[in-house]
Design a protein around this motif. Structure first.
Motif, PDB file in Angstrom:
ATOM      1  N   THR A 132       0.840 -14.124  30.865  1.00 52.58           N
ATOM      2  CA  THR A 132       1.122 -13.703  32.248  1.00 52.58           C
ATOM      3  C   THR A 132      -0.096 -12.923  32.755  1.00 52.58           C
ATOM      4  OG1 THR A 132       2.329 -11.708  31.567  1.00 52.58           O
ATOM      5  CG2 THR A 132       3.618 -13.746  31.906  1.00 52.58           C
ATOM      6  N   SER A 133       0.098 -11.676  33.086  1.00 52.18           N
ATOM      7  CA  SER A 133      -0.999 -10.882  33.634  1.00 52.18           C
ATOM      8  C   SER A 133      -0.461  -9.485  33.904  1.00 52.18           C
ATOM      9  CB  SER A 133      -1.469 -11.508  34.957  1.00 52.18           C
ATOM     10  OG  SER A 133      -2.335 -10.643  35.648  1.00 52.18           O
ATOM     11  N   THR A 134      -1.372  -8.522  34.021  1.00 49.74           N
ATOM     12  CA  THR A 134      -0.919  -7.230  34.529  1.00 49.74           C
ATOM     13  C   THR A 134      -0.464  -7.381  35.989  1.00 49.74           C
ATOM     14  OG1 THR A 134      -3.236  -6.711  34.973  1.00 49.74           O
ATOM     15  CG2 THR A 134      -2.266  -5.765  32.975  1.00 49.74           C
ATOM     16  N   ALA A 135      -0.842  -8.479  36.611  1.00 51.08           N
ATOM     17  CA  ALA A 135      -0.351  -8.775  37.969  1.00 51.08           C
ATOM     18  C   ALA A 135       1.151  -9.070  37.967  1.00 51.08           C
ATOM     19  CB  ALA A 135      -1.120  -9.954  38.561  1.00 51.08           C
ATOM     20  N   ALA A 136       1.731  -9.202  36.783  1.00 51.99           N
ATOM     21  CA  ALA A 136       3.188  -9.381  36.682  1.00 51.99           C
ATOM     22  C   ALA A 136       3.910  -8.051  36.800  1.00 51.99           C
ATOM     23  CB  ALA A 136       3.542 -10.055  35.358  1.00 51.99           C
TER      24      ALA A 136
ATOM     25  N   VAL B  38       0.921  -4.567  41.854  1.00 52.48           N
ATOM     26  CA  VAL B  38       0.477  -5.344  43.016  1.00 52.48           C
ATOM     27  C   VAL B  38      -0.839  -4.781  43.512  1.00 52.48           C
ATOM     28  CG1 VAL B  38       2.830  -5.940  43.712  1.00 52.48           C
ATOM     29  CG2 VAL B  38       1.773  -3.886  44.654  1.00 52.48           C
ATOM     30  N   TYR B  39      -1.541  -5.567  44.283  1.00 52.52           N
ATOM     31  CA  TYR B  39      -2.783  -5.079  44.906  1.00 52.52           C
ATOM     32  C   TYR B  39      -3.004  -5.853  46.195  1.00 52.52           C
ATOM     33  CZ  TYR B  39      -4.515  -9.045  42.109  1.00 52.52           C
ATOM     34  OH  TYR B  39      -4.682 -10.283  41.516  1.00 52.52           O
ATOM     35  N   GLU B  40      -3.773  -5.249  47.080  1.00 53.10           N
ATOM     36  CA  GLU B  40      -3.989  -5.835  48.395  1.00 53.10           C
ATOM     37  C   GLU B  40      -4.592  -7.239  48.275  1.00 53.10           C
ATOM     38  OE1 GLU B  40      -5.095  -2.980  47.206  1.00 53.10           O
ATOM     39  OE2 GLU B  40      -5.070  -1.379  48.718  1.00 53.10           O
TER      40      GLU B  40
ATOM     41  N   GLY C 264       0.477 -13.438  46.724  1.00 54.27           N
ATOM     42  CA  GLY C 264       0.882 -14.772  46.258  1.00 54.27           C
ATOM     43  C   GLY C 264       0.795 -14.875  44.743  1.00 54.27           C
ATOM     44  N   TYR C 265      -0.267 -14.287  44.193  1.00 53.44           N
ATOM     45  CA  TYR C 265      -0.476 -14.340  42.743  1.00 53.44           C
ATOM     46  C   TYR C 265       0.462 -13.367  42.015  1.00 53.44           C
ATOM     47  CZ  TYR C 265      -2.952 -14.095  38.239  1.00 53.44           C
ATOM     48  OH  TYR C 265      -3.272 -14.120  36.913  1.00 53.44           O
ATOM     49  N   THR C 266       0.550 -12.148  42.513  1.00 58.77           N
ATOM     50  CA  THR C 266       1.411 -11.175  41.821  1.00 58.77           C
ATOM     51  C   THR C 266       2.880 -11.620  41.885  1.00 58.77           C
ATOM     52  OG1 THR C 266       1.550  -9.758  43.793  1.00 58.77           O
ATOM     53  CG2 THR C 266      -0.141  -9.206  42.172  1.00 58.77           C
TER      54      THR C 266
ATOM     55  N   ALA D 196       0.154  -9.998  28.545  1.00 57.35           N
ATOM     56  CA  ALA D 196      -0.194  -9.686  29.937  1.00 57.35           C
ATOM     57  C   ALA D 196      -1.578  -9.041  29.981  1.00 57.35           C
ATOM     58  CB  ALA D 196       0.853  -8.746  30.531  1.00 57.35           C
ATOM     59  N   PRO D 197      -2.616  -9.839  30.220  1.00 59.33           N
ATOM     60  CA  PRO D 197      -3.965  -9.273  30.250  1.00 59.33           C
ATOM     61  C   PRO D 197      -4.311  -8.665  31.605  1.00 59.33           C
ATOM     62  CG  PRO D 197      -3.966 -11.649  29.706  1.00 59.33           C
ATOM     63  CD  PRO D 197      -2.639 -11.309  30.300  1.00 59.33           C
ATOM     64  N   GLY D 198      -5.150  -7.642  31.548  1.00 61.67           N
ATOM     65  CA  GLY D 198      -5.735  -7.087  32.768  1.00 61.67           C
ATOM     66  C   GLY D 198      -7.028  -7.808  33.088  1.00 61.67           C
ATOM     67  N   MET D 199      -8.101  -7.061  33.304  1.00 61.29           N
ATOM     68  CA  MET D 199      -9.361  -7.690  33.728  1.00 61.29           C
ATOM     69  C   MET D 199     -10.017  -8.448  32.576  1.00 61.29           C
ATOM     70  SD  MET D 199     -11.105  -4.720  36.057  1.00 61.29           S
ATOM     71  CE  MET D 199     -11.992  -5.773  37.195  1.00 61.29           C
TER      72      MET D 199
ATOM     73  N   GLU E 161     -14.003 -18.898  34.972  1.00 64.23           N
ATOM     74  CA  GLU E 161     -13.403 -19.650  36.061  1.00 64.23           C
ATOM     75  C   GLU E 161     -12.307 -18.963  36.861  1.00 64.23           C
ATOM     76  OE1 GLU E 161     -12.367 -23.524  34.741  1.00 64.23           O
ATOM     77  OE2 GLU E 161     -14.454 -24.098  34.556  1.00 64.23           O
ATOM     78  N   PHE E 162     -11.728 -17.871  36.353  1.00 67.00           N
ATOM     79  CA  PHE E 162     -10.579 -17.288  37.061  1.00 67.00           C
ATOM     80  C   PHE E 162     -10.930 -16.960  38.516  1.00 67.00           C
ATOM     81  CE2 PHE E 162      -8.028 -13.731  38.551  1.00 67.00           C
ATOM     82  CZ  PHE E 162      -6.750 -14.186  38.309  1.00 67.00           C
ATOM     83  N   SER E 163     -12.019 -16.236  38.708  1.00 66.27           N
ATOM     84  CA  SER E 163     -12.375 -15.819  40.073  1.00 66.27           C
ATOM     85  C   SER E 163     -12.950 -16.972  40.883  1.00 66.27           C
ATOM     86  CB  SER E 163     -13.363 -14.651  40.020  1.00 66.27           C
ATOM     87  OG  SER E 163     -12.740 -13.537  39.401  1.00 66.27           O
TER      88      SER E 163
ATOM     89  N   THR F 104     -11.910 -19.998  40.747  1.00 65.58           N
ATOM     90  CA  THR F 104     -10.730 -20.699  41.269  1.00 65.58           C
ATOM     91  C   THR F 104     -10.123 -19.899  42.419  1.00 65.58           C
ATOM     92  OG1 THR F 104     -10.284 -21.577  39.084  1.00 65.58           O
ATOM     93  CG2 THR F 104      -8.449 -21.611  40.637  1.00 65.58           C
ATOM     94  N   ARG F 105      -9.995 -18.595  42.191  1.00 62.75           N
ATOM     95  CA  ARG F 105      -9.387 -17.738  43.237  1.00 62.75           C
ATOM     96  C   ARG F 105     -10.124 -17.893  44.563  1.00 62.75           C
ATOM     97  NH1 ARG F 105      -7.122 -11.882  42.274  1.00 62.75           N
ATOM     98  NH2 ARG F 105      -5.233 -12.896  42.939  1.00 62.75           N
ATOM     99  N   PHE F 106     -11.466 -17.969  44.483  1.00 59.64           N
ATOM    100  CA  PHE F 106     -12.269 -18.030  45.709  1.00 59.64           C
ATOM    101  C   PHE F 106     -12.710 -19.458  46.030  1.00 59.64           C
ATOM    102  CE2 PHE F 106     -13.121 -13.547  44.225  1.00 59.64           C
ATOM    103  CZ  PHE F 106     -12.211 -12.979  45.110  1.00 59.64           C
TER     104      PHE F 106
ATOM    105  N   ALA G 298      -5.745   1.616  34.816  1.00 59.10           N
ATOM    106  CA  ALA G 298      -4.643   1.096  35.629  1.00 59.10           C
ATOM    107  C   ALA G 298      -5.267   0.087  36.594  1.00 59.10           C
ATOM    108  CB  ALA G 298      -3.949   2.213  36.387  1.00 59.10           C
ATOM    109  N   GLN G 299      -4.407  -0.661  37.296  1.00 62.14           N
ATOM    110  CA  GLN G 299      -4.901  -1.758  38.133  1.00 62.14           C
ATOM    111  C   GLN G 299      -6.108  -1.346  39.001  1.00 62.14           C
ATOM    112  OE1 GLN G 299      -3.364  -4.777  37.828  1.00 62.14           O
ATOM    113  NE2 GLN G 299      -4.893  -5.759  39.101  1.00 62.14           N
ATOM    114  N   HIS G 300      -6.004  -0.186  39.671  1.00 64.66           N
ATOM    115  CA  HIS G 300      -7.072   0.238  40.573  1.00 64.66           C
ATOM    116  C   HIS G 300      -7.978   1.309  39.967  1.00 64.66           C
ATOM    117  CE1 HIS G 300      -4.394  -1.602  43.599  1.00 64.66           C
ATOM    118  NE2 HIS G 300      -5.500  -1.806  44.267  1.00 64.66           N
TER     119      HIS G 300
HETATM  120  C1  8X3 Z   1      -5.717 -11.421  36.404  1.00 60.08           C
HETATM  121  C2  8X3 Z   1      -5.644  -9.946  36.559  1.00 60.08           C
HETATM  122  O1  8X3 Z   1      -5.978  -8.009  38.177  1.00 60.08           O
HETATM  123  O2  8X3 Z   1      -7.087 -10.089  38.721  1.00 60.08           O
HETATM  124  O3  8X3 Z   1      -4.540 -11.966  35.935  1.00 60.08           O
HETATM  125  O4  8X3 Z   1      -4.718  -9.905  38.972  1.00 60.08           O
HETATM  126  S1  8X3 Z   1      -5.875  -9.491  38.188  1.00 60.08           S
END
Ligand code: 8X3
Length: 253
Positions: free
Chosen positions: A137-141, A144-146, A150-152, A180-183, A188-190, A192-194, A245-247
């Motif tokens: 999953t992700s820490t996005a599970a 949340v962040y701005e 859609g992803y979270t 649940a990984p963080g950063m 490719e993750f970013s 794909t995101r962009f 933490a996320q931020h």
């Molecule tokens: C990726 C972590 O913080 O970019 O699953 O959502 S984050």
């Protein structure tokens, strides 16, 4: 070629990042890895490297997932591990201007696709009497962040599926492990995101002291799978030291 001595491990999204790294770690741990992903060239090379099997599979396609299950059942070993890694983020726009095509894709891949693969392979995992389903999953599970709604939302849903599945499988010989990984700095993750914007993708972890690598997460996958079968890691949240933490992210060395 698969041999009868090696148990099978299916890894989705195996063409890059955490999926490819998990495939390598599981092969090193003695599994015959079935590498599943859309990009045939990547998984064919990986399967050759690992003496495994490549199956071209888009997890949003029911026919292709059924074919994956058929291929796995035709291999000599028993299926013991499924790593539900395929997923991803598309877009980083605020709720008020989000591209709903992106949201739709994220739901279909992270949530519906994960269910589809799980359901297709579950009978074989149960039959082995020592199955493990790993959900990446992700820490996005959990936060949340701005721009991330859609992803979270999709990742919150995916973790709900993981938890529900664990309840539903109680009494059957299949563990459900959530990682649940963080950063994680994957290639490719970013990107794909962009939507392929390499400059924007490169800036995501710019200056971050030391993000996780795909191999760091794959190590967690291997470790949780190799624990004795009665030990179930319900959830492993793994962040880099630089991300309290996320931020709260430390920049610089
Ligand atoms: C990726 C972590 O913080 O970019 O699953 O959502 S984050």
């Amino acid at each position: 070629m698969a041999d009868t001595n090696r148990p099978l491990a299916v890894v989705t999204g195996a063409s890059s990042g955490i999926g490819a790294a998990s495939a390598r770690q599981l092969a090193a741990a003695g599994y015959h890895v079935v590498a599943a992903a859309r990009r045939a060239d990547r998984i064919t090379a990986l399967a050759a490297e690992l003496d495994g099997t490549a199956v071209t599979c888009d997890i949003t396609d029911a026919t292709q997932v059924a074919a994956l299950a058929d291929t796995v059942s035709g291999l000599p070993g028993e299926l013991r591990v499924l790593v539900n890694n395929a997923g991803g983020a598309y877009g980083l726009e605020p709720v008020e201007s989000a591209d709903l095509a992106d949201w739709d894709t994220m739901w279909r891949v992270n949530v519906v696709g994960t269910q589809r693969v799980t359901a297709a392979l579950l009978p074989q995992l149960v039959a082995s009497r020592r199955g493990t389903i790993v959900m990446i999953t992700s820490t996005a599970a959990y936060g949340v962040y701005e721009g991330g709604a859609g992803y979270t939302a999709a990742k919150h849903a995916e973790q709900a599926v993981a938890e529900t599945l664990r309840l539903e499988l109680a009494g059957r010989p299949v563990r459900v492990v959530e990682i649940a990984p963080g950063m994680v700095a994957t290639e490719e993750f970013s990107l794909t995101r962009f939507h392929g914007d390499a400059d924007r993708a490169a800036k995501v972890y710019d200056g971050v002291a030391e993000p996780l690598t795909a191999d760091d997460v794959a190590e967690c996958v291997r470790w949780s799978v190799e624990l004795p079968q009665h030990v179930n890691i319900d959830r492993l949240v793994v962040r880099p030291l630089a991300q309290a933490a996320q931020h709260k992210v430390i920049k610089g060395k």
